[in-house]
Structure formats: C-alpha cells, structure tokens
Design a protein around this motif. Sequence first.
Motif, PDB file in Angstrom:
ATOM      1  N   UNK A  26       0.841  -1.203   0.000  1.00  0.00           N
ATOM      2  CA  UNK A  26       0.000   0.000   0.000  1.00  0.00           C
ATOM      3  C   UNK A  26       0.873   1.249   0.000  1.00  0.00           C
ATOM      4  N   UNK A  27       1.988   1.193   0.706  1.00  0.00           N
ATOM      5  CA  UNK A  27       2.916   2.328   0.731  1.00  0.00           C
ATOM      6  C   UNK A  27       3.527   2.546  -0.651  1.00  0.00           C
ATOM      7  N   UNK A  28       3.888   1.450  -1.332  1.00  0.00           N
ATOM      8  CA  UNK A  28       4.402   1.569  -2.702  1.00  0.00           C
ATOM      9  C   UNK A  28       3.357   2.202  -3.618  1.00  0.00           C
ATOM     10  N   UNK A  29       2.113   1.721  -3.539  1.00  0.00           N
ATOM     11  CA  UNK A  29       1.044   2.288  -4.367  1.00  0.00           C
ATOM     12  C   UNK A  29       0.881   3.783  -4.086  1.00  0.00           C
ATOM     13  N   UNK A  30       0.934   4.152  -2.809  1.00  0.00           N
ATOM     14  CA  UNK A  30       0.732   5.559  -2.437  1.00  0.00           C
ATOM     15  C   UNK A  30       1.850   6.441  -2.986  1.00  0.00           C
TER      16      UNK A  30
END
Length: 106
Positions: A26-30
């Motif tokens: 999720x951090x990568x996507x953000x």
Amino acid sequence: MSDTLNRLAEVLESRKSADPQSSYVAKLYAKGLDSILKKVGEEAAETIIAAKDGDPQKIIYETADLWFHTLVMLAHVGLHPDDILNELARREGLSGLVEKASRPSE
C-alpha cells in the motif's frame, strides 16, 4: 505456479485500499508509479549481481524480489499476471526472430 500468481495478484489488488502505514505494498502504491518502477529497477540490478555471483540461493531470492515488485507494477497499472502468461503462451513455439519481426515499429 499460476495458483501462486493468482493468490498474490488478489493480495496485491486488496492492498490498493489498505492503509499505507500498515502495508508495504500500500505504501508503494501511495508513492506512485515512479517509485514502483525505481524499485523494479533496483531489484533487477540486484538479480543481475546475484547471477554474476553464481550463488543459486541469492539468485532465487533476488529473482523472487524482482518478480514481486514487477507484479506490484502490473497491479498498479491495472494488469494481471494472466495477461503476461497469455502473451508468453502466444509466443510459445515462435522463433524469437519471427516474434520480434512481427512487432509494430517503434
């Protein structure tokens, strides 16, 4: 193998709505596509180094990281591992030279 890819694809898809503080993906996507692509590049370089070193366990580990981050990239742009597997199946049995010649001009 495709069962593993399908399960992983489901998890990666579910992480799109996860809290970036609770999930690495999720951090990568953000962070966006550029950050994901940077990570794919880093993992590709690490895979190359592992292959040059010739340690089978390092090669496996780094290739798994490369594949994982590539799957994150695919999910981010709305693609599924099956899209890639279908393309590989389409190419099966084709000469690499014939396949390359059939691509549209860049």
